[in-house]
Design an enzyme around this catalytic site. Structure first.
Site, PDB file in Angstrom:
ATOM      1  N   GLU A 170       4.447   8.447  -4.145  1.00 46.35           N
ATOM      2  CA  GLU A 170       5.263   7.954  -3.033  1.00 46.35           C
ATOM      3  C   GLU A 170       6.276   6.918  -3.505  1.00 46.35           C
ATOM      4  OE1 GLU A 170       2.596   6.853   0.189  1.00 46.35           O
ATOM      5  OE2 GLU A 170       2.069   8.959   0.457  1.00 46.35           O
ATOM      6  N   GLU A 203       0.896  -1.158   0.000  1.00 46.08           N
ATOM      7  CA  GLU A 203       0.000   0.000   0.000  1.00 46.08           C
ATOM      8  C   GLU A 203       0.923   1.193   0.000  1.00 46.08           C
ATOM      9  OE1 GLU A 203      -1.252   2.861   0.644  1.00 46.08           O
ATOM     10  OE2 GLU A 203      -2.726   2.675   2.249  1.00 46.08           O
TER      11      GLU A 203
HETATM   12  N1  SAH Z   1       0.808  -1.215   4.967  1.00 52.28           N
HETATM   13  C1  SAH Z   1       0.305  -0.325   5.978  1.00 52.28           C
HETATM   14  C2  SAH Z   1       0.956   1.047   5.918  1.00 52.28           C
HETATM   15  C3  SAH Z   1       0.908   1.747   4.585  1.00 52.28           C
HETATM   16  S1  SAH Z   1       1.675   3.317   4.596  1.00 52.28           S
HETATM   17  C4  SAH Z   1      -1.187  -0.229   5.854  1.00 52.28           C
HETATM   18  O1  SAH Z   1      -1.699  -0.544   4.789  1.00 52.28           O
HETATM   19  O2  SAH Z   1      -1.863   0.174   6.788  1.00 52.28           O
HETATM   20  C5  SAH Z   1       3.094   3.051   3.632  1.00 52.28           C
HETATM   21  C6  SAH Z   1       4.324   2.700   4.441  1.00 52.28           C
HETATM   22  O3  SAH Z   1       5.308   2.250   3.544  1.00 52.28           O
HETATM   23  C7  SAH Z   1       4.955   3.834   5.200  1.00 52.28           C
HETATM   24  O4  SAH Z   1       5.108   3.427   6.533  1.00 52.28           O
HETATM   25  C8  SAH Z   1       6.322   4.051   4.543  1.00 52.28           C
HETATM   26  O5  SAH Z   1       7.312   4.390   5.483  1.00 52.28           O
HETATM   27  C9  SAH Z   1       6.604   2.703   3.946  1.00 52.28           C
HETATM   28  N2  SAH Z   1       7.405   2.604   2.706  1.00 52.28           N
HETATM   29  C10 SAH Z   1       7.170   3.261   1.542  1.00 52.28           C
HETATM   30  N3  SAH Z   1       8.002   2.836   0.578  1.00 52.28           N
HETATM   31  C11 SAH Z   1       8.784   1.881   1.138  1.00 52.28           C
HETATM   32  C12 SAH Z   1       9.826   1.050   0.623  1.00 52.28           C
HETATM   33  N4  SAH Z   1      10.190   1.109  -0.655  1.00 52.28           N
HETATM   34  N5  SAH Z   1      10.414   0.199   1.481  1.00 52.28           N
HETATM   35  C13 SAH Z   1      10.017   0.112   2.769  1.00 52.28           C
HETATM   36  N6  SAH Z   1       9.031   0.866   3.298  1.00 52.28           N
HETATM   37  C14 SAH Z   1       8.407   1.730   2.490  1.00 52.28           C
END
Ligand code: SAH
Length: 672
Positions: free
Chosen positions: A153, A144
C-alpha cells in the site's frame, strides 16, 4: 454530475451504458472497505494503543512536547489514542475524502477537537511551517499503512517522504519496526495455482496425457501478491523444507529508503524435497524493546494465531520461478527482491559465493506464456483439479461422437482439447492441435456460418467459466451466448452442461461476519459514525447485494439444509420473463444466522454434476467444505438472529429471489 460508463454486462454480455451516480464508486468503496475489520482487530488495536502510550511517555520523559503525525488516520483512531495518552497535538492525515470527513466527525464526537487536526491530503502533499498544514515537524510518527505484503500500500515511499519532510530526526515511530519472515515449503496444492499439471485423459483407446508447452513450464508467472488465510491450509497440504527465517526488517524510526533492493539469507533445508513455494508473513514491534509485538505468524508457528482472526492482514504465498530439488542439510540461498510496492523470491544453490552475489534478481516476474494473464491462481487450481476434469471427461464421452461438430464457449478452457483427445482415433504425442481445434475470435452474436465452415453445431459445451465473472451467476453468460448462437445449432444439439441450479444455505460464520458488522466503540472510542456510514453505503442501492468470497478460507457452519432455489435450462433459450422464486428454509441447528451463501451447480449430463460451492457438510456440527477454486456469493443479513433455545429451532428464514433475465441481475430478500 452524471457520468455514463460503458461496460459489458458480466451475465448477459450486452454492452450497456450505465448512468453511474457520482457517489457509486464511493459507496462501493465504503461498503466493501476493511475499516470495520481493522476496528474489530482487537489484538492490533490493543498493541497500537500500548505502543502509542509508550512512545508518548518516552517523549514526555525527555521533557519535550509530544507532536504526533498520524499518516492514514482513517477513523482517527490512532490519533485519538495518542491524544488520550497525553500527546500535545496530533496531525491526522487522510487522503480518502469520505474517511477524512468521517474522522472529523468522530474526533469531534469523542471530544478531541482541539487536540487533533484532520488534514484531507496525501501525506506527500502536506506542508510544514507557520502557514503550512503542520506548524512544525512531529516527533512521533504513527501509521498503519500495511497490507498483507507489508509494502503493497505504499508504506515505504510514504515513510521515506515523511522522514525527509514531516518528522524530526530521532522521532519515535509506532510501529517501531517491521520484520518479514519466510519459510520454504513444497506443496502440490499451492504449486497447482501457478503451473498447469499434466492432464490425464482416459479415452477408449488408452490413456493420453496433455502436457503444457515448455514456455509455460518455464514461465515465472505474474508479480501480483497471492495473499491467503494460511491458517485454513491444513498441514497435510504442504511439507516444510526449512525453518522460519527472518528475511529483512525495516526500522521506521530512521530514514527509510524505498528504492528497489534485495535481501539474501542462507537456508539449510530440514528435509529433502522440491522447493516450490515461499510462505511469508510479517510482524510489527510497536516499541524498540520488541515487547509489544503484533504478528501474522500462522498456526504452526504460533498456536494461538487462529484466535486472532483478521482479514485485512493475511499471509503471502510466493511461487519460485521454477521448482528446485533441495537436499536436507545442503545449504541454499534465498533472495528476496523488492521494488517500492512488491516482493518476489529466487532460490539459488550455495555454490561459489561470488557467482551467486553477481546474480541478484532485479527484474520482477513477468508472464511470458500468456497463461498467467488468462488464468488467475484459483483458475489454475481449478484446471488442475483432476476430480473435476474427470467429471467433464465422463460427460464428454457420453455426448461426443466421432462426427460431432463441437463448439465450446468458455474462457481459456481445456474442454476443446479434452473433446479432441476423446474423439481422436490416433494418439497424438504433443498437443499440436492447431488443425483440429479452431479458435474463433468473435462474440457469440456475431458468429457466422462461415466461421463454422457451414456446419451445424451438434455439441455445444462450456464449463462454463468466464474471466469477467465475479459472482457465481455471472457464468450464466453461457446461457446468453447459447441463445445468441441458436441459429447455428443442429435441431438435435446436445448442450453440456444441460442446466445449472442456484443453491442457497443459511450459515453462521466463525469470523467473516466481522467484516460487515458494526463496531460501536473501539478501545473506548465511539466510532459509530463509521458504522452508520457503512450501513448507508450498503443500502445505497435499493437492494443489498451479495458479495463474492472464497469460503474455503472462511470457516462457517450450515444452519439450514442446502436448497436449490432456481434452475436454468441451457437446452432452452433465455426466457423473456424473469425467473422468480419464494420459499423458506428451516433452521436446523443452533447458531447465529449471519447470512446466506449462494452458489451454482452445473448438471453436465444426466447423473453428472459439478458444484462451484458446497462440497459437503463434514460433520454433525454442520462444518462446511467448499470448492477450493471458486468464490461463493455471500449475502449478509442486515440483522443477525440467534437461535439458542431449542424452541427457536424449526424457525424458518423466508426468501424471495429474482433473476432478471434482461439485466442478468439476481435480487434477493430474506426475512428472519
Ligand atoms: N489509521 C487507521 C486507518 C488505517 S487504514 C486505523 O489504524 O484504524 C489506512 C488509511 O491510510 C486509509 O484510509 C488510506 O486512505 C490512508 N492512506 C494511505 N496512504 C496514505 C498517505 N500517504 N497519505 C494519506 N493517507 C493515506
Amino acid at each position: 454530475m452524471k457520468t455514463f460508463c460503458g461496460r459489458a454486462n458480466p451475465t448477459t454480455g450486452a454492452m450497456e451504458w450505465l448512468e453511474e451516480d457520482e457517489n457509486y464508486d464511493y459507496h462501493q468503496e465504503i461498503a466493501r472497505s476493511r475499516y470495520a475489520d481493522m476496528l474489530h482487530d482487537k489484538d492490533r488495536n490493543v498493541k497500537y494503543y500500548q505502543g502509542i502510550r509508550a512512545a508518548v511517555s518516552r517523549v514526555k520523559e525527555r521533557g519535550e512536547k509530544a507532536i504526533v503525525l498520524d499518516i492514514g488516520t482513517g477513523t482517527g483512531l490512532l490519533s485519538m489514542m495518542a491524544a488520550s495518552a497525553g500527546a500535545d497535538f496530533c496531525y491526522a492525515i487522510e487522503v480518502f475524502k469520505p474517511m477524512a470527513d468521517a474522522a472529523v466527525k468522530i474526533v469531534e464526537k469523542n471530544g478531541f477537537r482541539d487536540k487533533i487536526k484532520v488534514i484531507n491530503k496525501h501525506s506527500t502533499a502536506v506542508t510544514v511551517g507557520s502557514d503550512g498544514d503542520m506548524q512544525c515537524r512531529a516527533n512521533i510518527l504513527v501509521t498503519e499503512l500495511f497490507d498483507t505484503e507489508l509494502i503493497g500500500e505504499g508504506a515505504l515511499p510514504t515513510y521515506e517522504h515523511a522522514h525527509k519532510y514531516l518528522v524530526q530526526e530521532g522521532c519515535e515511530a509506532v510501529p517501531h519496526r517491521a520484520t518479514v519472515y519466510v519459510q520454504l515449503v513444497e506443496s502440490n496444492r499451492m504449486w497447482s495455482w501457478n503451473k498447469l499439471f499434466p492432464v490425464h485423459v482416459e479415452a477408449e483407446d488408452g490413456e493420453k496425457i496433455i502436457v503444457s508447452p515448455s514456455e509455460m513450464e518455464n514461465c515465472p508467472g505474474v508479480p501480483s501478491v497471492c495473499d491467503i488465510q494460511l491458517n485454513q491450509m491444513p498441514s497435510s497440504d504442504f511439507t516444510v523444507l526449512s525453518d522460519v527465517v527472518t528475511m529483512f526488517s525495516v526500522d521506521f524510526s530512521k530514514p527509510v529508503r524505498s528504492a528497489s533492493t534485495s535481501y539474501r539469507v542462507q537456508l539449510e533445508p530440514v528435509k529433502s524435497g522440491k522447493a516450490q513455494i515461499v510462505l511469508s508473513w510479517w510482524d510489527i514491534d510497536m516499541d524498540p524493546s520488541g515487547m509489544i509485538n503484533c504478528t501474522m505468524a500462522p498456526y504452526w508457528v504460533k498456536s494461538t494465531s487462529a484466535f486472532q482472526w483478521r482479514d485485512h492482514w493475511m499471509q503471502c504465498v510466493y511461487f519460485l520461478p521454477n521448482e528446485e530439488p533441495v537436499l536436507k542439510g545442503e545449504k541454499v540461498y534465498l533472495t528476496a527482491c523488492r521494488d517500492e510496492y512488491s516482493l518476489w523470491y529466487k532460490l539459488q544453490k550455495a555454490r561459489g559465493e561470488e557467482e551467486n552475489k553477481a546474480d541478484v534478481c532485479v527484474e520482477s516476474p513477468v508472464c511470458r506464456c500468456q497463461a498467467h494473464l488468462l488464468w488467475n491462481r484459483p483458475r489454475f487450481g481449478e484446471l488442475n483439479d483432476q476430480n473435476r476434469t474427470r467429471q467433464y471427461i465422463k460427460s464428454l464421452m457420453k455426448v461426443l461422437k466421432t462426427d460431432s461438430v463441437c463448439l465450446c464457449i468458455s474462457d481459456g478452457s481445456l474442454l476443446p482439447v479434452l473433446a479432441h483427445y476423446l474423439g481422436a482415433k490416433r494418439f497424438f504425442k504433443a498437443n499440436h492441435l492447431e488443425d483440429k481445434i479452431k479458435i474463433i475470435e468473435t462474440r457469440p452474436e456475431l458468429l457466422m456460418s462461415s466461421h463454422l465452415e457451414d456446419k451445424k453445431i451438434s455439441v455445444l459445451v462450456g464449463e462454463p467459466f468466464f474471466t469477467t465473472s465475479l459472482l457465481p451467476w455471472h457464468n450464466l453468460y453461457f446461457w446468453y451466448a447459447r441463445t445468441a448462437v441458436t441459429g447455428h445449432l443442429a435441431s438435435n444439439v446436445t448442450v453440456l452442461p444441460q442446466s445449472a441450479a442456484l443453491h442457497m444455505m443459511v450459515v453462521e460464520f466463525q469470523d467473516l461476519w466481522r467484516i460487515r458488522s458494526p463496531c460501536g466503540t473501539c478501545e473506548g472510542f465511539d466510532v459509530q459514525t463509521l458504522d452508520d456510514m457503512i450501513k448507508n453505503s450498503m443500502n445505497f442501492r435499493e437492494s443489498r447485494e451479495a458479495e463474492p468470497h472464497p469460503l474455503w478460507e472462511y470457516p462457517c457452519k450450515s444452519l439450514s439444509d442446502p436448497q436449490e432455489v432456481l434452475r436454468f435450462d441451457f437446452r432452452e433459450t433465455v426466457p423473456e420473463h424473469s425467473l422468480s422464486t419464494e420459499g423458506s428454509v428451516n433452521l436446523l441447528r443452533k447458531g447465529k444466522s449471519h447470512g446466506a451463501v449462494l452458489w451454482m451447480e452445473y448438471h453436465l449430463v444426466a447423473g453428472i454434476s459439478v458444484s462451484t460451492g458446497l462440497m459437503q457438510i463434514s460433520n454433525e456440527k454442520g462444518n462446511c467444505e467448499w470448492n477450493p477454486h471458486c468464490k461463493q456469493a455471500v449475502y449478509f443479513f442486515s440483522s443477525v438472529i440467534e437461535s439458542e433455545a431449542l424452541s427457536d429451532l424449526h424457525s424458518a428464514v423466508t426468501y424471495a429471489i429474482n433473476f432478471n433475465t434482461k439485466t442478468g441481475e439476481i435480487a434477493m430478500d430474506f426475512k428472519l
